[in-house]
Design a protein around this motif. Structure first.
Motif, PDB file in Angstrom:
ATOM      1  N   LEU A 190      -7.974  31.815 -19.555  1.00 21.12           N
ATOM      2  CA  LEU A 190      -7.985  32.305 -18.214  1.00 21.12           C
ATOM      3  C   LEU A 190      -8.388  33.824 -18.186  1.00 21.12           C
ATOM      4  N   LYS A 191      -8.841  34.195 -16.939  1.00 21.94           N
ATOM      5  CA  LYS A 191      -9.311  35.672 -16.567  1.00 21.94           C
ATOM      6  C   LYS A 191      -9.125  35.747 -15.325  1.00 21.94           C
ATOM      7  N   ASN A 192      -8.411  36.873 -14.934  1.00 25.59           N
ATOM      8  CA  ASN A 192      -8.219  37.113 -13.492  1.00 25.59           C
ATOM      9  C   ASN A 192      -7.713  35.965 -12.688  1.00 25.59           C
ATOM     10  N   GLN A 193      -6.840  35.101 -13.110  1.00 22.51           N
ATOM     11  CA  GLN A 193      -6.197  34.045 -12.449  1.00 22.51           C
ATOM     12  C   GLN A 193      -4.459  33.853 -12.619  1.00 22.51           C
ATOM     13  N   ALA A 194      -3.946  33.305 -11.867  1.00 28.95           N
ATOM     14  CA  ALA A 194      -2.504  33.122 -11.938  1.00 28.95           C
ATOM     15  C   ALA A 194      -2.318  31.744 -12.122  1.00 28.95           C
ATOM     16  N   VAL A 195      -1.097  31.488 -12.867  1.00 27.53           N
ATOM     17  CA  VAL A 195      -0.585  30.244 -13.413  1.00 27.53           C
ATOM     18  C   VAL A 195       0.582  30.055 -13.025  1.00 27.53           C
ATOM     19  N   ALA A 196       1.196  28.957 -12.298  1.00 24.01           N
ATOM     20  CA  ALA A 196       2.532  28.794 -12.093  1.00 24.01           C
ATOM     21  C   ALA A 196       2.966  27.153 -12.494  1.00 24.01           C
ATOM     22  N   THR A 197       4.213  27.140 -13.148  1.00 19.41           N
ATOM     23  CA  THR A 197       4.535  25.894 -13.390  1.00 19.41           C
ATOM     24  C   THR A 197       5.890  25.531 -12.689  1.00 19.41           C
ATOM     25  N   SER A 198       6.130  24.429 -12.237  1.00 21.55           N
ATOM     26  CA  SER A 198       7.440  23.667 -11.736  1.00 21.55           C
ATOM     27  C   SER A 198       7.845  22.572 -12.261  1.00 21.55           C
ATOM     28  N   GLY A 199       9.000  22.413 -12.606  1.00 22.68           N
ATOM     29  CA  GLY A 199       9.170  21.200 -13.467  1.00 22.68           C
ATOM     30  C   GLY A 199      10.978  21.113 -13.143  1.00 22.68           C
ATOM     31  N   ASP A 200      11.261  20.000 -13.536  1.00 29.02           N
ATOM     32  CA  ASP A 200      12.749  19.454 -13.439  1.00 29.02           C
ATOM     33  C   ASP A 200      13.532  19.733 -14.618  1.00 29.02           C
ATOM     34  N   TYR A 201      12.931  20.081 -15.850  1.00 29.53           N
ATOM     35  CA  TYR A 201      13.318  20.049 -17.122  1.00 29.53           C
ATOM     36  C   TYR A 201      14.193  21.191 -17.572  1.00 29.53           C
ATOM     37  N   GLU A 202      14.059  22.360 -16.686  1.00 29.26           N
ATOM     38  CA  GLU A 202      14.627  23.524 -17.169  1.00 29.26           C
ATOM     39  C   GLU A 202      16.191  23.915 -16.291  1.00 29.26           C
ATOM     40  N   GLN A 203      16.087  23.567 -15.191  1.00 27.51           N
ATOM     41  CA  GLN A 203      17.259  23.738 -14.223  1.00 27.51           C
ATOM     42  C   GLN A 203      17.752  22.791 -13.765  1.00 27.51           C
ATOM     43  N   TYR A 212      20.374  15.806 -12.068  1.00 25.71           N
ATOM     44  CA  TYR A 212      20.029  16.670 -10.734  1.00 25.71           C
ATOM     45  C   TYR A 212      19.339  17.976 -10.891  1.00 25.71           C
ATOM     46  N   ALA A 213      18.128  18.026 -10.409  1.00 25.63           N
ATOM     47  CA  ALA A 213      17.489  19.412 -10.567  1.00 25.63           C
ATOM     48  C   ALA A 213      17.390  20.338  -9.451  1.00 25.63           C
ATOM     49  N   HIS A 214      16.767  21.566  -9.483  1.00 26.17           N
ATOM     50  CA  HIS A 214      16.820  22.571  -8.495  1.00 26.17           C
ATOM     51  C   HIS A 214      15.895  22.191  -7.512  1.00 26.17           C
ATOM     52  N   ILE A 215      14.978  21.540  -7.689  1.00 23.97           N
ATOM     53  CA  ILE A 215      13.706  21.430  -6.625  1.00 23.97           C
ATOM     54  C   ILE A 215      14.073  20.109  -5.767  1.00 23.97           C
ATOM     55  N   PHE A 216      14.323  20.642  -4.339  1.00 23.12           N
ATOM     56  CA  PHE A 216      14.910  19.831  -3.346  1.00 23.12           C
ATOM     57  C   PHE A 216      13.686  19.130  -2.332  1.00 23.12           C
ATOM     58  N   PRO A 223      17.724  16.452  -4.791  1.00 19.52           N
ATOM     59  CA  PRO A 223      16.830  16.989  -5.532  1.00 19.52           C
ATOM     60  C   PRO A 223      15.598  16.020  -5.512  1.00 19.52           C
ATOM     61  N   ALA A 224      14.335  16.645  -5.544  1.00 15.62           N
ATOM     62  CA  ALA A 224      12.992  15.798  -5.440  1.00 15.62           C
ATOM     63  C   ALA A 224      12.871  14.929  -6.657  1.00 15.62           C
ATOM     64  N   GLU A 225      12.565  13.701  -6.241  1.00 20.52           N
ATOM     65  CA  GLU A 225      12.415  12.609  -7.353  1.00 20.52           C
ATOM     66  C   GLU A 225      10.779  12.061  -6.989  1.00 20.52           C
ATOM     67  N   SER A 226       9.879  12.339  -7.936  1.00 16.74           N
ATOM     68  CA  SER A 226       8.713  11.989  -7.633  1.00 16.74           C
ATOM     69  C   SER A 226       8.192  11.042  -8.905  1.00 16.74           C
ATOM     70  N   ASP A 227       6.864  10.910  -9.158  1.00 17.47           N
ATOM     71  CA  ASP A 227       6.047  10.552 -10.425  1.00 17.47           C
ATOM     72  C   ASP A 227       5.915  11.396 -11.291  1.00 17.47           C
ATOM     73  N   VAL A 228       6.125  12.914 -10.918  1.00 16.69           N
ATOM     74  CA  VAL A 228       5.691  13.966 -12.043  1.00 16.69           C
ATOM     75  C   VAL A 228       6.970  14.746 -12.551  1.00 16.69           C
ATOM     76  N   ILE A 229       6.682  15.089 -13.830  1.00 23.55           N
ATOM     77  CA  ILE A 229       7.866  15.759 -14.308  1.00 23.55           C
ATOM     78  C   ILE A 229       7.473  17.494 -14.438  1.00 23.55           C
ATOM     79  N   SER A 230       6.120  17.570 -14.361  1.00 19.04           N
ATOM     80  CA  SER A 230       5.890  19.019 -14.603  1.00 19.04           C
ATOM     81  C   SER A 230       4.538  19.245 -13.752  1.00 19.04           C
ATOM     82  N   VAL A 231       4.568  20.290 -12.828  1.00 17.37           N
ATOM     83  CA  VAL A 231       3.160  20.841 -12.222  1.00 17.37           C
ATOM     84  C   VAL A 231       2.661  22.141 -12.519  1.00 17.37           C
ATOM     85  N   THR A 232       1.605  22.356 -12.997  1.00 18.26           N
ATOM     86  CA  THR A 232       0.821  23.660 -13.208  1.00 18.26           C
ATOM     87  C   THR A 232      -0.245  23.826 -12.523  1.00 18.26           C
ATOM     88  N   VAL A 233      -0.071  24.842 -11.602  1.00 13.91           N
ATOM     89  CA  VAL A 233      -1.109  25.187 -10.729  1.00 13.91           C
ATOM     90  C   VAL A 233      -1.886  26.615 -11.053  1.00 13.91           C
TER      91      VAL A 233
END
Ligand code: FAD
Ligand code: MG
Length: 279
Positions: A190-203, A212-216, A223-233
């Protein structure tokens, strides 16, 4: 901000510039600081705030609209009910969740543009900027670095990353952690870009073998339960990356991918159970 901030640069001024800016944003927006604008607004339910606080709350409401309610900063009473604020975890009764949901919904946030006043429609509504403020803090730090003439820097604020410029002519390399075991699943250049990851595996906490994870999910109060365990944007700015990563985590792969398409220059990497999906 309850996390670490790491700065990598060849310019010795970079770290102190970033740390000062992150501290400034923390003082403005932290719910853990009783003097912050957000804490005062949460206590009183109506407050004239600084243009910056107004801006981030307004942006949060835009993401709420765009995500069809999946991203919602009024989850604060749910975060407290489940014990994530004080880390005194608790699985509430149905009735408690139902009552708390009456306080949730960004339609209850009234924005008075003329004088930067924020008002909550319901007594007891509160906001939590935990899913967007770190991204915003990184953006503010990047602006300060640019003003100081610094052209190359990597900021990592608890997983919210910005890659300013490049590293000796090469892109910065950012690894994506494997949520299921030690090590990395992929890496980005990456150059001049931001990255963020949300997941249910740390908190999270475990009660009777259930995690039970921290994203509701603001619609169910659980706590949100979907088909994903981690999302990177990957996005042009940290605020967008941070907010979208949380929203897509709540929405799941299909609806989350649709949401990402509404934003230009945004890329998403979703990790499903035992699977990597690039979009
Ligand atoms: P993200 O996915 O980006 O955000 C998840 C967080 O957003 C949740 O923890 C919750 O707070 C909130 N949220 C949950 N569901 C939703 C939803 N559907 N829509 C919108 N928001 C949602 N932690 C401490 O322990 N001590 C501190 O003193 C402290 N100070 C902080 C100060 C600031 C200014 C900020 C931004 C955070 C602070 N934190 C602190 C950390 C914070 O409480 C969260 O742990 C952190 O922001 C989660 O970020 P993330 O990137 O892991 O997840
Ligand atoms: Mg986020």
């Amino acid at each position: 901000m309850g996390t670490f901030v790491e700065v990598t640069s060849f310019d010795k001024k970079a770290a102190s510039i970033v740390f000062a800016e992150v501290k400034r944003i923390e003082n403005l927006l932290s719910k853990y600081n009783s003097e912050s604008e957000v804490s005062r607004l949460n206590n009183i339910g109506k407050l004239t705030v600084s243009p910056e606080t107004f801006y981030i709350i307004k942006k949060s409401k835009e993401f709420w609209q765009a995500s069809n309610g999946a991203f919602d900063i009024t989850v604060a009473p749910l975060v407290e009910l489940w014990g994530f604020r004080d880390k005194k975890y608790y699985v509430p009764q149905e009735e408690e969740i139902k009552n708390t949901l009456n306080l949730v919904g960004s339609d209850k946030i009234i924005l008075h543009d003329s004088d930067n006043m924020i008002e909550f429609e319901t007594l007891g509504t509160k906001i939590d900027l935990g899913a967007i403020a770190k991204g915003y803090a990184v953006d503010c730090a990047v602006n300060k670095l640019k003003k100081a003439g610094i052209k190359s820097c990597l900021i990592n604020a608890g997983g919210q990353i910005y890659c300013l410029g490049d590293k000796f002519g090469q892109p910065w390399k950012v690894a994506i952690q494997d949520p299921q075991k030690d090590g990395f699943i992929d890496y980005l250049e990456l150059k001049n870009q931001a990255v963020a990851t949300s997941g249910d595996y740390e908190q999270y906490f475990i009660k009777e073998n259930k995690r039970y994870a921290h994203i509701f999910n603001p619609k169910t109060g659980y706590p949100a339960e979907s088909d994903v365990i981690s999302v990177t944007v990957i996005a042009p700015d940290g605020l967008t990356a941070d907010a979208l990563a949380t929203a897509i985590f709540v929405l799941g792969k299909a609806k989350g991918t649709e949401l990402a398409k509404k934003f230009s220059e945004v890329k998403v990497k979703i990790i499903e159970k035992n699977n990597v999906q690039n979009n």
